[in-house]
Design a protein around this motif. Sequence first.
Motif, PDB file in Angstrom:
ATOM      1  N   UNK A 158       0.868  -1.176   0.000  1.00  0.00           N
ATOM      2  CA  UNK A 158       0.000   0.000   0.000  1.00  0.00           C
ATOM      3  C   UNK A 158       0.906   1.228   0.000  1.00  0.00           C
ATOM      4  N   UNK A 159       0.744   2.086  -0.992  1.00  0.00           N
ATOM      5  CA  UNK A 159       1.514   3.312  -1.140  1.00  0.00           C
ATOM      6  C   UNK A 159       0.569   4.486  -0.911  1.00  0.00           C
ATOM      7  N   UNK A 160       0.862   5.289   0.118  1.00  0.00           N
ATOM      8  CA  UNK A 160      -0.001   6.426   0.463  1.00  0.00           C
ATOM      9  C   UNK A 160       0.831   7.700   0.398  1.00  0.00           C
ATOM     10  N   UNK A 161       0.563   8.522  -0.621  1.00  0.00           N
ATOM     11  CA  UNK A 161       1.304   9.770  -0.808  1.00  0.00           C
ATOM     12  C   UNK A 161       0.456  10.705  -1.657  1.00  0.00           C
ATOM     13  N   UNK A 162       0.390  11.970  -1.278  1.00  0.00           N
ATOM     14  CA  UNK A 162      -0.436  12.922  -2.011  1.00  0.00           C
ATOM     15  C   UNK A 162       0.271  13.537  -3.216  1.00  0.00           C
ATOM     16  N   UNK A 163       1.528  13.225  -3.423  1.00  0.00           N
ATOM     17  CA  UNK A 163       2.270  13.739  -4.573  1.00  0.00           C
ATOM     18  C   UNK A 163       2.146  12.750  -5.738  1.00  0.00           C
ATOM     19  N   UNK A 164       1.184  13.016  -6.611  1.00  0.00           N
ATOM     20  CA  UNK A 164       0.904  12.116  -7.731  1.00  0.00           C
ATOM     21  C   UNK A 164       2.133  11.934  -8.616  1.00  0.00           C
ATOM     22  N   UNK A 165       2.914  13.015  -8.792  1.00  0.00           N
ATOM     23  CA  UNK A 165       4.083  12.940  -9.666  1.00  0.00           C
ATOM     24  C   UNK A 165       5.164  12.012  -9.114  1.00  0.00           C
ATOM     25  N   UNK A 166       5.115  11.672  -7.841  1.00  0.00           N
ATOM     26  CA  UNK A 166       6.022  10.689  -7.246  1.00  0.00           C
ATOM     27  C   UNK A 166       5.335   9.329  -7.126  1.00  0.00           C
ATOM     28  N   UNK A 167       4.093   9.345  -6.700  1.00  0.00           N
ATOM     29  CA  UNK A 167       3.372   8.106  -6.408  1.00  0.00           C
ATOM     30  C   UNK A 167       3.150   7.247  -7.653  1.00  0.00           C
ATOM     31  N   UNK A 168       2.698   7.863  -8.736  1.00  0.00           N
ATOM     32  CA  UNK A 168       2.393   7.078  -9.930  1.00  0.00           C
ATOM     33  C   UNK A 168       3.626   6.397 -10.532  1.00  0.00           C
ATOM     34  N   UNK A 169       4.762   7.115 -10.712  1.00  0.00           N
ATOM     35  CA  UNK A 169       5.941   6.412 -11.240  1.00  0.00           C
ATOM     36  C   UNK A 169       6.466   5.331 -10.287  1.00  0.00           C
ATOM     37  N   UNK A 170       6.438   5.600  -8.984  1.00  0.00           N
ATOM     38  CA  UNK A 170       6.900   4.600  -8.022  1.00  0.00           C
ATOM     39  C   UNK A 170       6.005   3.371  -8.059  1.00  0.00           C
ATOM     40  N   UNK A 171       4.708   3.590  -8.155  1.00  0.00           N
ATOM     41  CA  UNK A 171       3.767   2.477  -8.242  1.00  0.00           C
ATOM     42  C   UNK A 171       4.016   1.644  -9.497  1.00  0.00           C
ATOM     43  N   UNK A 172       4.240   2.309 -10.620  1.00  0.00           N
ATOM     44  CA  UNK A 172       4.524   1.581 -11.872  1.00  0.00           C
ATOM     45  C   UNK A 172       5.826   0.785 -11.761  1.00  0.00           C
ATOM     46  N   UNK A 173       6.848   1.393 -11.171  1.00  0.00           N
ATOM     47  CA  UNK A 173       8.132   0.716 -11.008  1.00  0.00           C
ATOM     48  C   UNK A 173       7.990  -0.532 -10.131  1.00  0.00           C
ATOM     49  N   UNK A 174       7.309  -0.400  -9.008  1.00  0.00           N
ATOM     50  CA  UNK A 174       7.117  -1.546  -8.116  1.00  0.00           C
ATOM     51  C   UNK A 174       6.299  -2.644  -8.794  1.00  0.00           C
ATOM     52  N   UNK A 175       5.308  -2.253  -9.581  1.00  0.00           N
ATOM     53  CA  UNK A 175       4.497  -3.232 -10.315  1.00  0.00           C
ATOM     54  C   UNK A 175       5.357  -3.973 -11.336  1.00  0.00           C
ATOM     55  N   UNK A 176       6.213  -3.242 -12.047  1.00  0.00           N
ATOM     56  CA  UNK A 176       7.122  -3.884 -13.013  1.00  0.00           C
ATOM     57  C   UNK A 176       8.059  -4.871 -12.344  1.00  0.00           C
ATOM     58  N   UNK A 177       8.396  -4.596 -11.084  1.00  0.00           N
ATOM     59  CA  UNK A 177       9.288  -5.489 -10.338  1.00  0.00           C
ATOM     60  C   UNK A 177       8.546  -6.686  -9.743  1.00  0.00           C
ATOM     61  N   UNK A 178       7.236  -6.776  -9.995  1.00  0.00           N
ATOM     62  CA  UNK A 178       6.482  -7.946  -9.577  1.00  0.00           C
ATOM     63  C   UNK A 178       5.634  -7.775  -8.330  1.00  0.00           C
ATOM     64  N   UNK A 179       5.589  -6.569  -7.795  1.00  0.00           N
ATOM     65  CA  UNK A 179       4.778  -6.324  -6.606  1.00  0.00           C
ATOM     66  C   UNK A 179       3.361  -5.914  -7.006  1.00  0.00           C
ATOM     67  N   UNK A 180       2.413  -6.253  -6.161  1.00  0.00           N
ATOM     68  CA  UNK A 180       1.043  -5.781  -6.326  1.00  0.00           C
ATOM     69  C   UNK A 180       0.919  -4.502  -5.502  1.00  0.00           C
ATOM     70  N   UNK A 181       0.545  -3.383  -6.146  1.00  0.00           N
ATOM     71  CA  UNK A 181       0.550  -2.084  -5.482  1.00  0.00           C
ATOM     72  C   UNK A 181      -0.825  -1.439  -5.546  1.00  0.00           C
ATOM     73  N   UNK A 182      -1.305  -1.014  -4.393  1.00  0.00           N
ATOM     74  CA  UNK A 182      -2.477  -0.143  -4.304  1.00  0.00           C
ATOM     75  C   UNK A 182      -1.965   1.216  -3.887  1.00  0.00           C
ATOM     76  N   UNK A 183      -2.386   2.261  -4.592  1.00  0.00           N
ATOM     77  CA  UNK A 183      -1.954   3.616  -4.262  1.00  0.00           C
ATOM     78  C   UNK A 183      -3.167   4.466  -3.929  1.00  0.00           C
TER      79      UNK A 183
END
Length: 102
Positions: A4-29
């Motif tokens: 679970x990724x909780x951050x109000x900065x969309x410009x950080x949260x979305x790329x980090x979420x995509x990166x973690x997903x590419x690495x095989x993690x399931x991410x809810x933001x």
Amino acid sequence: MKILLVDDEVELTDPLSRLLTREGYSVDATYDGTSGSTLAQSGSYDLLILDWMLPGKTGLEICQELRCQGKTTPVLFLTAKDTLDDRVQGLDAGADDYLVKP
């Protein structure tokens, strides 16, 4: 592993979420503390990545609530709060680690 990724900065949260997903993690933001707290309470996450300063409820409050309830899900603060006192306060609240945003 479910994160679970909780951050109000969309410009950080979305790329980090995509990166973690590419690495095989399931991410809810989510982008605010209230919905982050609700999701964290579900107990279905293996890791919580929390920003400290969030609208609605702070990451610090979320972490403290979970620890008071006896929940042991690992918590990582990813925040701009960079003083030594901030780090101590975050770890004292029950976080497992504390990283300062670049």
